[in-house]
Design a protein around this motif. Sequence first.
Motif, PDB file in Angstrom:
ATOM      1  N   ARG A  73      36.645  18.642 -29.867  1.00  0.00           N
ATOM      2  CA  ARG A  73      36.292  20.056 -29.692  1.00  0.00           C
ATOM      3  C   ARG A  73      35.496  20.567 -30.891  1.00  0.00           C
ATOM      4  NH1 ARG A  73      42.052  22.164 -27.182  1.00  0.00           N
ATOM      5  NH2 ARG A  73      41.560  21.646 -25.002  1.00  0.00           N
ATOM      6  N   ALA A  74      35.890  20.140 -32.090  1.00  0.00           N
ATOM      7  CA  ALA A  74      35.181  20.578 -33.300  1.00  0.00           C
ATOM      8  C   ALA A  74      33.796  19.937 -33.393  1.00  0.00           C
ATOM      9  CB  ALA A  74      36.003  20.227 -34.538  1.00  0.00           C
ATOM     10  N   MET A  75      33.651  18.716 -32.888  1.00  0.00           N
ATOM     11  CA  MET A  75      32.394  17.987 -32.985  1.00  0.00           C
ATOM     12  C   MET A  75      31.380  18.386 -31.922  1.00  0.00           C
ATOM     13  SD  MET A  75      34.155  14.267 -33.646  1.00  0.00           S
ATOM     14  CE  MET A  75      32.744  13.373 -33.013  1.00  0.00           C
ATOM     15  N   ALA A  76      31.857  18.847 -30.793  1.00  0.00           N
ATOM     16  CA  ALA A  76      30.979  19.125 -29.653  1.00  0.00           C
ATOM     17  C   ALA A  76      29.865  20.100 -30.032  1.00  0.00           C
ATOM     18  CB  ALA A  76      31.794  19.680 -28.489  1.00  0.00           C
ATOM     19  N   GLY A  77      28.626  19.695 -29.744  1.00  0.00           N
ATOM     20  CA  GLY A  77      27.470  20.532 -30.032  1.00  0.00           C
ATOM     21  C   GLY A  77      27.051  20.534 -31.488  1.00  0.00           C
ATOM     22  N   VAL A 104      31.877  11.584 -41.027  1.00  0.00           N
ATOM     23  CA  VAL A 104      32.065  12.740 -41.912  1.00  0.00           C
ATOM     24  C   VAL A 104      31.426  13.965 -41.283  1.00  0.00           C
ATOM     25  CG1 VAL A 104      31.587  13.712 -44.194  1.00  0.00           C
ATOM     26  CG2 VAL A 104      32.119  11.280 -43.967  1.00  0.00           C
ATOM     27  N   MET A 105      32.219  15.020 -41.161  1.00  0.00           N
ATOM     28  CA  MET A 105      31.714  16.297 -40.651  1.00  0.00           C
ATOM     29  C   MET A 105      32.316  17.414 -41.488  1.00  0.00           C
ATOM     30  SD  MET A 105      31.852  17.897 -36.806  1.00  0.00           S
ATOM     31  CE  MET A 105      30.391  17.057 -36.222  1.00  0.00           C
ATOM     32  N   ASP A 106      31.477  18.326 -41.926  1.00  0.00           N
ATOM     33  CA  ASP A 106      31.920  19.448 -42.764  1.00  0.00           C
ATOM     34  C   ASP A 106      32.648  18.956 -44.020  1.00  0.00           C
ATOM     35  OD1 ASP A 106      30.872  21.242 -40.899  1.00  0.00           O
ATOM     36  OD2 ASP A 106      32.768  21.371 -39.806  1.00  0.00           O
ATOM     37  N   GLY A 107      32.216  17.824 -44.549  1.00  0.00           N
ATOM     38  CA  GLY A 107      32.816  17.278 -45.747  1.00  0.00           C
ATOM     39  C   GLY A 107      34.151  16.604 -45.531  1.00  0.00           C
ATOM     40  N   GLN A 108      34.608  16.527 -44.296  1.00  0.00           N
ATOM     41  CA  GLN A 108      35.903  15.918 -43.993  1.00  0.00           C
ATOM     42  C   GLN A 108      35.676  14.533 -43.390  1.00  0.00           C
ATOM     43  OE1 GLN A 108      38.350  18.121 -41.257  1.00  0.00           O
ATOM     44  NE2 GLN A 108      40.086  16.765 -41.495  1.00  0.00           N
ATOM     45  N   ILE A 109      36.401  13.544 -43.911  1.00  0.00           N
ATOM     46  CA  ILE A 109      36.318  12.181 -43.402  1.00  0.00           C
ATOM     47  C   ILE A 109      37.228  12.051 -42.183  1.00  0.00           C
ATOM     48  CG2 ILE A 109      36.799   9.755 -43.899  1.00  0.00           C
ATOM     49  CD1 ILE A 109      36.198  10.412 -46.856  1.00  0.00           C
ATOM     50  N   LEU A 110      36.635  11.569 -41.089  1.00  0.00           N
ATOM     51  CA  LEU A 110      37.380  11.400 -39.851  1.00  0.00           C
ATOM     52  C   LEU A 110      37.439   9.927 -39.481  1.00  0.00           C
ATOM     53  CD1 LEU A 110      35.718  14.322 -37.835  1.00  0.00           C
ATOM     54  CD2 LEU A 110      37.794  14.395 -39.237  1.00  0.00           C
ATOM     55  N   GLY A 111      38.597   9.335 -39.650  1.00  0.00           N
ATOM     56  CA  GLY A 111      38.787   7.941 -39.248  1.00  0.00           C
ATOM     57  C   GLY A 111      39.212   7.871 -37.799  1.00  0.00           C
TER      58      GLY A 111
END
Length: 198
Positions: A96-100, A76-83
């Motif tokens: 790209r969104a997760m980097a850093g 979960v990042m920014d309230g969005q579930i990523l499977g």
Amino acid sequence: MKLCLASASPGRFTVLTGAGITPEVIVSDVDEDAILDRMPEAPAPDIVLALARAKAEAVAASHGRSLVIGCDSMFVMDGQILGKPYTPDVARTRLRAMAGRAGVLFTGHWLIAPSGAFGGVSDATVHVAPMTDAEIEAYIATGEPLHVAGSFTIDGYGGPFIERLEGDPHGVTGLSLPLLRRLLTQAGLSVTELWDGI
């Protein structure tokens, strides 16, 4: 007593064997999308627990096993579930969104034992290193991020890009040994009973 792992995950198998437990592996035929469709607004911990339960119950019922652990993970990042991303394009966008940045990985566990069924969820905050586009492309080319929750692993090619963890380190690999121990205790069992050759 032999533990049955209701998962094809090499990470979960490695965690167990590294802890002296060689499980029998039987992959469930659970329709994960159907479960997800029934839980559109549910928080990630509820979803991973429901998926873990469905996997364990399917294997226990169809194969007659009395000690089964099912697991499922979501990031979960920014309230969005990523499977699992499944495609390079989705993996690229996510990485790209997760980097850093950091997100939370939730791993649901469902244990079926002779004395009953027991569940729990582990979590860990995962800090992802800044990644160059070349690193992202090279990582995607390995194929590894396409089939794992959140598009990364800590125990494979993705390991160099995970800077640190806060929380349960085993859960990030897909199976929390401390949580498994607690679930076994609730079931009236000891993790030491599952050790190979003991």
